[in-house]
Scaffold this motif. Structure first.
Motif, PDB file in Angstrom:
ATOM      1  N   PHE A 104      -1.035   9.663 -25.419  1.00 33.57           N
ATOM      2  CA  PHE A 104      -0.063   9.868 -26.510  1.00 33.57           C
ATOM      3  C   PHE A 104       1.000  10.896 -26.178  1.00 33.57           C
ATOM      4  O   PHE A 104       2.014  11.001 -26.879  1.00 33.57           O
ATOM      5  N   LYS A 105       0.798  11.663 -25.120  1.00 32.60           N
ATOM      6  CA  LYS A 105       1.719  12.763 -24.812  1.00 32.60           C
ATOM      7  C   LYS A 105       3.144  12.261 -24.544  1.00 32.60           C
ATOM      8  O   LYS A 105       4.104  13.004 -24.730  1.00 32.60           O
TER       9      LYS A 105
ATOM     10  N   SER B 287      -2.372  22.517 -19.157  1.00 32.73           N
ATOM     11  CA  SER B 287      -2.872  21.213 -19.585  1.00 32.73           C
ATOM     12  C   SER B 287      -4.336  20.991 -19.243  1.00 32.73           C
ATOM     13  O   SER B 287      -4.852  21.520 -18.250  1.00 32.73           O
ATOM     14  N   THR B 288      -4.982  20.181 -20.078  1.00 29.27           N
ATOM     15  CA  THR B 288      -6.304  19.660 -19.735  1.00 29.27           C
ATOM     16  C   THR B 288      -6.157  18.314 -19.012  1.00 29.27           C
ATOM     17  O   THR B 288      -7.135  17.600 -18.836  1.00 29.27           O
TER      18      THR B 288
ATOM     19  N   ASN C 276      -3.683  15.451 -19.526  1.00 29.02           N
ATOM     20  CA  ASN C 276      -2.742  14.433 -19.991  1.00 29.02           C
ATOM     21  C   ASN C 276      -1.326  14.946 -20.184  1.00 29.02           C
ATOM     22  O   ASN C 276      -0.359  14.259 -19.820  1.00 29.02           O
ATOM     23  N   THR C 277      -1.183  16.132 -20.758  1.00 27.32           N
ATOM     24  CA  THR C 277       0.155  16.710 -20.899  1.00 27.32           C
ATOM     25  C   THR C 277       0.782  16.836 -19.511  1.00 27.32           C
ATOM     26  O   THR C 277       1.969  16.548 -19.318  1.00 27.32           O
TER      27      THR C 277
ATOM     28  N   GLY D 223      -7.390  19.139 -30.423  1.00 27.77           N
ATOM     29  CA  GLY D 223      -7.536  20.021 -29.264  1.00 27.77           C
ATOM     30  C   GLY D 223      -6.639  21.228 -29.460  1.00 27.77           C
ATOM     31  O   GLY D 223      -7.004  22.198 -30.115  1.00 27.77           O
ATOM     32  N   ASN D 224      -5.412  21.101 -28.937  1.00 29.27           N
ATOM     33  CA  ASN D 224      -4.423  22.176 -29.116  1.00 29.27           C
ATOM     34  C   ASN D 224      -3.690  22.021 -30.448  1.00 29.27           C
ATOM     35  O   ASN D 224      -2.874  22.836 -30.818  1.00 29.27           O
ATOM     36  N   MET D 225      -3.920  20.893 -31.130  1.00 31.32           N
ATOM     37  CA  MET D 225      -3.496  20.616 -32.507  1.00 31.32           C
ATOM     38  C   MET D 225      -2.037  20.162 -32.662  1.00 31.32           C
ATOM     39  O   MET D 225      -1.512  20.166 -33.776  1.00 31.32           O
ATOM     40  N   GLY D 226      -1.415  19.740 -31.571  1.00 35.08           N
ATOM     41  CA  GLY D 226      -0.054  19.223 -31.663  1.00 35.08           C
ATOM     42  C   GLY D 226      -0.004  17.868 -32.362  1.00 35.08           C
ATOM     43  O   GLY D 226       0.866  17.603 -33.190  1.00 35.08           O
ATOM     44  N   ASN D 227      -0.959  17.008 -32.027  1.00 32.54           N
ATOM     45  CA  ASN D 227      -0.941  15.641 -32.538  1.00 32.54           C
ATOM     46  C   ASN D 227      -1.104  15.615 -34.062  1.00 32.54           C
ATOM     47  O   ASN D 227      -0.337  14.957 -34.772  1.00 32.54           O
TER      48      ASN D 227
ATOM     49  N   ALA E 210     -10.402  16.680 -22.295  1.00 34.74           N
ATOM     50  CA  ALA E 210      -9.042  16.728 -22.868  1.00 34.74           C
ATOM     51  C   ALA E 210      -8.964  17.716 -24.022  1.00 34.74           C
ATOM     52  O   ALA E 210      -7.924  18.319 -24.266  1.00 34.74           O
ATOM     53  N   ILE E 211     -10.076  17.891 -24.739  1.00 35.56           N
ATOM     54  CA  ILE E 211     -10.060  18.760 -25.930  1.00 35.56           C
ATOM     55  C   ILE E 211     -10.973  19.978 -25.748  1.00 35.56           C
ATOM     56  O   ILE E 211     -11.483  20.532 -26.710  1.00 35.56           O
TER      57      ILE E 211
ATOM     58  N   ILE F 143     -10.814  23.193 -25.614  1.00 33.11           N
ATOM     59  CA  ILE F 143      -9.825  24.212 -25.958  1.00 33.11           C
ATOM     60  C   ILE F 143     -10.430  25.158 -27.004  1.00 33.11           C
ATOM     61  O   ILE F 143     -10.953  24.695 -28.023  1.00 33.11           O
TER      62      ILE F 143
ATOM     63  N   GLU G  76     -10.515   7.113 -23.748  1.00 32.13           N
ATOM     64  CA  GLU G  76     -11.189   8.225 -23.077  1.00 32.13           C
ATOM     65  C   GLU G  76     -12.053   8.985 -24.097  1.00 32.13           C
ATOM     66  O   GLU G  76     -11.889   8.796 -25.321  1.00 32.13           O
TER      67      GLU G  76
ATOM     68  N   THR H 148      -6.141   8.419 -28.359  1.00 32.79           N
ATOM     69  CA  THR H 148      -5.110   9.224 -27.706  1.00 32.79           C
ATOM     70  C   THR H 148      -4.962   8.954 -26.211  1.00 32.79           C
ATOM     71  O   THR H 148      -3.921   9.257 -25.635  1.00 32.79           O
TER      72      THR H 148
HETATM   73  N1  F0G Z   1      -6.878  13.394 -26.931  1.00 30.06           N
HETATM   74  C1  F0G Z   1      -6.455  13.482 -25.670  1.00 30.06           C
HETATM   75  C2  F0G Z   1      -6.715  12.324 -24.775  1.00 30.06           C
HETATM   76  C3  F0G Z   1      -5.782  14.630 -25.217  1.00 30.06           C
HETATM   77  O1  F0G Z   1      -5.356  14.690 -23.964  1.00 30.06           O
HETATM   78  C4  F0G Z   1      -5.593  15.700 -26.108  1.00 30.06           C
HETATM   79  C5  F0G Z   1      -4.918  16.920 -25.687  1.00 30.06           C
HETATM   80  C6  F0G Z   1      -6.044  15.545 -27.421  1.00 30.06           C
HETATM   81  C7  F0G Z   1      -6.685  14.386 -27.796  1.00 30.06           C
HETATM   82  C8  F0G Z   1      -5.853  16.600 -28.443  1.00 30.06           C
HETATM   83  O2  F0G Z   1      -4.550  16.585 -28.905  1.00 30.06           O
HETATM   84  O3  F0G Z   1      -3.959  18.907 -28.344  1.00 30.06           O
HETATM   85  O4  F0G Z   1      -2.515  17.527 -29.801  1.00 30.06           O
HETATM   86  O5  F0G Z   1      -4.726  18.327 -30.615  1.00 30.06           O
HETATM   87  N2  F0G Z   1      -4.628  17.176 -24.499  1.00 30.06           N
HETATM   88  C9  F0G Z   1      -3.809  18.328 -24.068  1.00 30.06           C
HETATM   89  C10 F0G Z   1      -3.469  18.198 -22.597  1.00 30.06           C
HETATM   90  C11 F0G Z   1      -4.327  19.629 -24.466  1.00 30.06           C
HETATM   91  O6  F0G Z   1      -3.197  19.209 -21.950  1.00 30.06           O
HETATM   92  O7  F0G Z   1      -3.434  17.087 -22.087  1.00 30.06           O
HETATM   93  P1  F0G Z   1      -3.876  17.908 -29.469  1.00 30.06           P
END
Ligand code: F0G
Length: 468
Positions: free
Chosen positions: A132-133, A156-157, A159-160, A260-264, A332-333, A335, A378, A408
């Protein structure tokens, strides 16, 4: 588009501002100022679009829909076809890989598993870099171009990083990414290398990488593309518009996302809110956020809120207690100190949603069930279906309500996890009460291991018979 309408739409872009979301401050800054948090109070920033100008643009929904059938580059992007709502001029140097326009699937097996009559999955793993990034990176990297940045960076974890690396390559910008060493899926790391980014493996976790990124925020030639950057959120909010379009503008009762980082979650909250303010919908879906049990600072905060703090216009808490050593196989999450927690919490409170946790076993089984719907995702994405199952059992979601889970990332983002689950070799290093690590095997309730079959027709038919 007529000249007058085009001008109105352009004006909506150029008269946008960056505003501190904290009501006591609410300071306002120009959209070409390179800032990431409020220079006055340190609060989170968001872009404020003058929506009242857009109210006079007729047939917005039809206009957006019609662009989906066009071949012009901006129209082909599932983000830029909603450009009236974005803080850019009509001549902005758009950097796009034709992101967005992702499918909304019916998922009957996942629905049954989660205790629902029906469940739809919005698959953001169908984006160009398979997460989704990309919907946010197209706007963030376009803004980097506008600001004349030389280098774009992120923590990043995985995906970003992959997404930024790809968009930076398209924009011919230098890209550096900070990754927690040994905590990233090899598939994501490989993407970043392939797209030509400078990959810095940091001895620490994601939160350490994020702290380092903040220290770079005062270097003018460097532009930060993490979701703390409000221009990322602008692209990601369009997922709400596209989802509403796919639902025939009938608002789902619930939209459920991983946290995760809560942007979505922040971005979806903003997107639905803007559609409500534009009068294109008449209510908001409940937004719920699901975290992995070992990496759940916001769920912990939410569980500790007093009833008076759980209301649409409640004041947000000042602090969140970070998790020092977050753990989950859904890397990915993984955090412990999410940067956008205030915006996400505001979205959940405004919409009367929930923030809960799910266990590693629950994530693993939900992921396998999503796979059985022929969709696949994933591990982090599967928190949604696991979370919906829990919310249904707790009567927070009712069987007949309309529910959308946002997936995501693509299943191929973490093939080792899927393979280990199905072969029965998946395990989790959990923390004990004494603070030491303990290996906990994950049992595959929906295991589907390969079997050795002799190279002849009879053996194959026998195998089919026994697995019927
Ligand atoms: N799902 C996936 C596959 C992600 O890669 C992430 C976040 C999230 C959910 C959580 O989304 O951070 O907006 O709350 N991945 C970030 C990264 C941190 O660096 O790829 P979020």
């Amino acid at each position: 588009m007529s000249d007058a309408i085009a001008k109105t739409a352009q004006k909506a872009g150029t008269t946008a501002v960056q505003r501190c979301i904290l009501p006591a401050c609410a300071a306002q800054f120009g959209i070409r100022e390179q800032i990431y948090v409020c220079p006055r109070c340190g609060g989170p920033l968001e872009i404020e679009i003058p929506l009242e100008l857009l109210k006079s643009v007729p047939d917005l929904r039809e206009r957006w829909q019609a662009r989906a059938a066009s071949h012009a580059p901006r129209d082909r992007s599932g983000v830029w076809r909603f450009r009236e709502t974005l803080p850019f001029d009509t001549d902005a140097p758009v950097v796009t890989l034709f992101e967005g326009n992702t499918p909304l699937y019916d998922a009957p097996r996942s629905a049954k598993y989660a205790g629902l009559t029906a469940l739809r999955l919005k698959h953001q793993g169908c984006n160009p870099t398979a997460s989704f990034k990309d919907t946010g990176m197209t706007t963030a990297v376009t803004q980097a171009k506008l600001l004349g940045a030389r280098t774009v960076v992120c923590a990043s974890t995985g995906n970003t990083a992959a997404s930024l690396a790809a968009y930076a390559a398209r924009a011919e910008l230098q890209c550096a990414i900070l990754l927690p060493q040994g905590q990233i899926s090899p598939a994501k790391l490989a993407q970043s290398m392939d797209y030509g980014a400078i990959v810095c493996e940091i001895a620490g976790n994601f939160d350490d990488c994020m702290r380092l990124i903040s220290e770079l925020s005062d270097v003018p030639s460097i532009y930060i593309a993490n979701s703390i950057n409000p221009f990322r959120i602008e692209g990601q909010k369009t997922v709400a518009f596209e989802l509403l379009e796919q639902c025939g503008w009938r608002v789902p009762d619930h939209v459920v996302v991983p946290g995760g980082n809560m942007g979505n979650s922040s971005a979806l909250g903003k997107g639905f809110d803007e559609m409500l303010r534009l009068g294109l919908i008449d209510r908001l879906p409940k937004i719920s956020v699901i975290q992995a049990e070992g990496s759940a600072p916001l769920a912990r905060l939410f569980a500790g809120l007093k009833p008076s703090q759980i209301s649409a216009d409640a004041a947000l808490p000042d602090e969140i207690a970070p998790i020092a050593n977050p753990r989950t196989l859904a890397t990915a999450i993984r955090i412990g100190a999410p940067v956008s927690w205030k915006k996400a919490l505001r979205a959940v409170l405004r919409t009367h949603g929930s923030i809960i946790t799910v266990t590693e076993q629950e994530i693993a089984d939900a992921k396998a069930i999503i796979g059985r719907d022929g969709i696949g995702c994933e591990p982090a994405s599967a928190t949604t279906v696991a979370g919906i199952r829990k919310l249904t059992a707790a009567n927070k979601i009712h069987a007949g309500e309309s529910v959308v889970a946002v997936l995501t990332g693509n299943v191929l983002k973490d093939p080792d996890y899927a393979s280990n689950y199905h072969r029965g070799t998946l395990s989790f290093e959990s923390a004990t009460a004494e603070g030491t690590a303990k290996t906990v095997p994950i049992s595959g309730a929906f295991r589907n291991a390969p079997e050795k079959v002799a190279a002849n027709k009879g053996a194959i038919l026998k195998s089919l018979e026994t697995r019927r």
